[in-house]
Design a protein around this motif. Sequence first.
Motif, PDB file in Angstrom:
ATOM      1  N   SER A  25     138.032 -61.114 -65.962  1.00  0.00           N
ATOM      2  CA  SER A  25     137.228 -60.353 -66.925  1.00  0.00           C
ATOM      3  C   SER A  25     138.111 -59.603 -67.916  1.00  0.00           C
ATOM      4  N   GLN A  26     139.344 -59.297 -67.496  1.00  0.00           N
ATOM      5  CA  GLN A  26     140.296 -58.596 -68.387  1.00  0.00           C
ATOM      6  C   GLN A  26     141.282 -59.560 -69.046  1.00  0.00           C
ATOM      7  N   GLU A  27     141.081 -60.857 -68.806  1.00  0.00           N
ATOM      8  CA  GLU A  27     141.981 -61.898 -69.323  1.00  0.00           C
ATOM      9  C   GLU A  27     143.416 -61.668 -68.865  1.00  0.00           C
ATOM     10  N   ASN A  28     143.546 -61.144 -67.669  1.00  0.00           N
ATOM     11  CA  ASN A  28     144.857 -60.915 -67.036  1.00  0.00           C
ATOM     12  C   ASN A  28     145.042 -62.035 -66.006  1.00  0.00           C
ATOM     13  N   TYR A  29     145.564 -63.170 -66.460  1.00  0.00           N
ATOM     14  CA  TYR A  29     145.423 -64.394 -65.677  1.00  0.00           C
ATOM     15  C   TYR A  29     146.450 -64.574 -64.563  1.00  0.00           C
ATOM     16  N   ALA A  30     147.619 -63.966 -64.690  1.00  0.00           N
ATOM     17  CA  ALA A  30     148.646 -64.151 -63.644  1.00  0.00           C
ATOM     18  C   ALA A  30     148.155 -63.658 -62.275  1.00  0.00           C
ATOM     19  N   PRO A  31     147.679 -62.403 -62.151  1.00  0.00           N
ATOM     20  CA  PRO A  31     147.158 -61.981 -60.844  1.00  0.00           C
ATOM     21  C   PRO A  31     145.854 -62.687 -60.471  1.00  0.00           C
ATOM     22  N   ALA A  32     145.070 -63.081 -61.477  1.00  0.00           N
ATOM     23  CA  ALA A  32     143.828 -63.822 -61.190  1.00  0.00           C
ATOM     24  C   ALA A  32     144.143 -65.134 -60.483  1.00  0.00           C
ATOM     25  N   ILE A  33     145.188 -65.822 -60.933  1.00  0.00           N
ATOM     26  CA  ILE A  33     145.602 -67.085 -60.312  1.00  0.00           C
ATOM     27  C   ILE A  33     145.993 -66.860 -58.852  1.00  0.00           C
ATOM     28  N   ARG A  79     138.549 -74.433 -57.542  1.00  0.00           N
ATOM     29  CA  ARG A  79     139.616 -75.280 -58.110  1.00  0.00           C
ATOM     30  C   ARG A  79     139.356 -75.531 -59.599  1.00  0.00           C
ATOM     31  N   PHE A  80     138.097 -75.769 -59.943  1.00  0.00           N
ATOM     32  CA  PHE A  80     137.738 -76.029 -61.340  1.00  0.00           C
ATOM     33  C   PHE A  80     138.047 -74.797 -62.198  1.00  0.00           C
ATOM     34  N   ILE A  81     137.683 -73.614 -61.711  1.00  0.00           N
ATOM     35  CA  ILE A  81     137.958 -72.370 -62.452  1.00  0.00           C
ATOM     36  C   ILE A  81     139.466 -72.181 -62.617  1.00  0.00           C
ATOM     37  N   LEU A  82     140.226 -72.432 -61.549  1.00  0.00           N
ATOM     38  CA  LEU A  82     141.678 -72.296 -61.617  1.00  0.00           C
ATOM     39  C   LEU A  82     142.268 -73.290 -62.609  1.00  0.00           C
ATOM     40  N   ALA A  83     141.745 -74.511 -62.615  1.00  0.00           N
ATOM     41  CA  ALA A  83     142.204 -75.521 -63.571  1.00  0.00           C
ATOM     42  C   ALA A  83     141.934 -75.068 -65.005  1.00  0.00           C
ATOM     43  N   GLN A  84     140.777 -74.451 -65.240  1.00  0.00           N
ATOM     44  CA  GLN A  84     140.461 -73.937 -66.579  1.00  0.00           C
ATOM     45  C   GLN A  84     141.464 -72.865 -67.002  1.00  0.00           C
ATOM     46  N   ILE A  85     141.855 -72.012 -66.064  1.00  0.00           N
ATOM     47  CA  ILE A  85     142.834 -70.961 -66.385  1.00  0.00           C
ATOM     48  C   ILE A  85     144.189 -71.586 -66.703  1.00  0.00           C
ATOM     49  N   TYR A  86     144.611 -72.540 -65.874  1.00  0.00           N
ATOM     50  CA  TYR A  86     145.870 -73.239 -66.167  1.00  0.00           C
ATOM     51  C   TYR A  86     145.815 -73.879 -67.558  1.00  0.00           C
ATOM     52  N   THR A  92     146.070 -71.327 -70.369  1.00  0.00           N
ATOM     53  CA  THR A  92     147.369 -70.657 -70.476  1.00  0.00           C
ATOM     54  C   THR A  92     148.510 -71.649 -70.713  1.00  0.00           C
ATOM     55  N   GLY A  93     148.163 -72.894 -71.018  1.00  0.00           N
ATOM     56  CA  GLY A  93     149.171 -73.884 -71.406  1.00  0.00           C
ATOM     57  C   GLY A  93     149.851 -74.602 -70.265  1.00  0.00           C
ATOM     58  N   ARG A  94     149.386 -74.399 -69.041  1.00  0.00           N
ATOM     59  CA  ARG A  94     149.991 -75.101 -67.881  1.00  0.00           C
ATOM     60  C   ARG A  94     149.215 -76.402 -67.670  1.00  0.00           C
ATOM     61  N   LEU A  95     149.373 -77.316 -68.624  1.00  0.00           N
ATOM     62  CA  LEU A  95     148.497 -78.490 -68.702  1.00  0.00           C
ATOM     63  C   LEU A  95     148.697 -79.469 -67.544  1.00  0.00           C
ATOM     64  N   PHE A 154     145.887 -83.805 -72.000  1.00  0.00           N
ATOM     65  CA  PHE A 154     146.796 -84.886 -72.375  1.00  0.00           C
ATOM     66  C   PHE A 154     147.979 -84.363 -73.186  1.00  0.00           C
ATOM     67  N   ASP A 155     149.168 -84.788 -72.821  1.00  0.00           N
ATOM     68  CA  ASP A 155     150.403 -84.454 -73.524  1.00  0.00           C
ATOM     69  C   ASP A 155     150.763 -85.614 -74.436  1.00  0.00           C
ATOM     70  N   ALA A 156     150.789 -85.346 -75.741  1.00  0.00           N
ATOM     71  CA  ALA A 156     151.015 -86.408 -76.723  1.00  0.00           C
ATOM     72  C   ALA A 156     152.340 -87.140 -76.503  1.00  0.00           C
ATOM     73  N   GLY A 157     153.306 -86.465 -75.882  1.00  0.00           N
ATOM     74  CA  GLY A 157     154.607 -87.099 -75.674  1.00  0.00           C
ATOM     75  C   GLY A 157     154.753 -87.798 -74.343  1.00  0.00           C
ATOM     76  N   SER A 158     153.675 -87.868 -73.552  1.00  0.00           N
ATOM     77  CA  SER A 158     153.789 -88.400 -72.193  1.00  0.00           C
ATOM     78  C   SER A 158     153.593 -89.911 -72.115  1.00  0.00           C
ATOM     79  N   GLY A 159     153.055 -90.521 -73.166  1.00  0.00           N
ATOM     80  CA  GLY A 159     152.806 -91.963 -73.146  1.00  0.00           C
ATOM     81  C   GLY A 159     151.575 -92.368 -72.358  1.00  0.00           C
ATOM     82  N   GLN A 160     150.705 -91.407 -72.070  1.00  0.00           N
ATOM     83  CA  GLN A 160     149.503 -91.697 -71.289  1.00  0.00           C
ATOM     84  C   GLN A 160     148.267 -91.914 -72.162  1.00  0.00           C
TER      85      GLN A 160
END
Length: 258
Positions: free
Chosen positions: A108-116, A136-143, A146-149, A180-186
């Motif tokens: 709720s405070q967008e403080n994601y490190a302790p939320a994870i 798991r879905f909520i955790l994936a959304q946070i990742y 926050t750029g942890r794709l 998807f990472d554009a440089g991954s070739g996937q």
Amino acid sequence: IGRHSMYFRNKEHCRWIDDSYMLIGKAYFFKQDYEMAGRTFDFVMKRYRMNDIKFDAMIWLARNHTQKEEFDQALSILDMINERIESGEVPSRYARHHALAFAELYISQENYAPAIEHLLKGISLSHRKYEKNRLRFILAQIYQGTGRLGEAADLYSKVIRKNPPYEMAFKAQINRAKCFDAGSGQSREILKQLQKMLADEKNSDYRDQIYFALAEIAMKQQDEAKVREYLRLSVSTSVDNDYQKGISSLYLADIYYE
């Protein structure tokens, strides 16, 4: 409560009454009547202070404060419970709910490190399949946010493998494609998956979201012509999702404006 309560000499002699008060508090909470919910949880804490249910009431009161954006009060209650958990005073059955209330506070405070950290604890303590997958879905959304794709994509894949309800599986597939990472070739594999989803009649009401995901992939590949094409298709195939229609229109307008 009115028919069966036997409260005298500061003690309730009907074992279901405290549970009934808690259900009333939860009903107010989900009705979003946070004032009455808070009063009810506070009442349970005080009247049943010699009963373990007071810890449940404290956690719900903390959640109530979170919904009211009274974050300091929520944190104070959760910290107090944490000390009692560490001392062994609080039964272990409340640990999962406590961890998730902490996660909710930090999200709720967008403080994601302790939320994870607290979400991971909640997942490990949960034994219900649907709840575990939802967390798991909520955790994936946070990742993802926050750029942890990579970690997000792995979790979305795990959600899909657990055979969740259809809408959750669909959203997990869409979000995994967006990681998807554009440089991954996937790109070929992911595009093939999304095209297959487009062809599936079950997804006819969701094609606007699939085309938007394709547009986001095209953005990463810097293919502006494809971006415009997919955004137009996202708008034109929208059935009743005005939010998605608005987002796709805004992205397209931004491109034309530039």
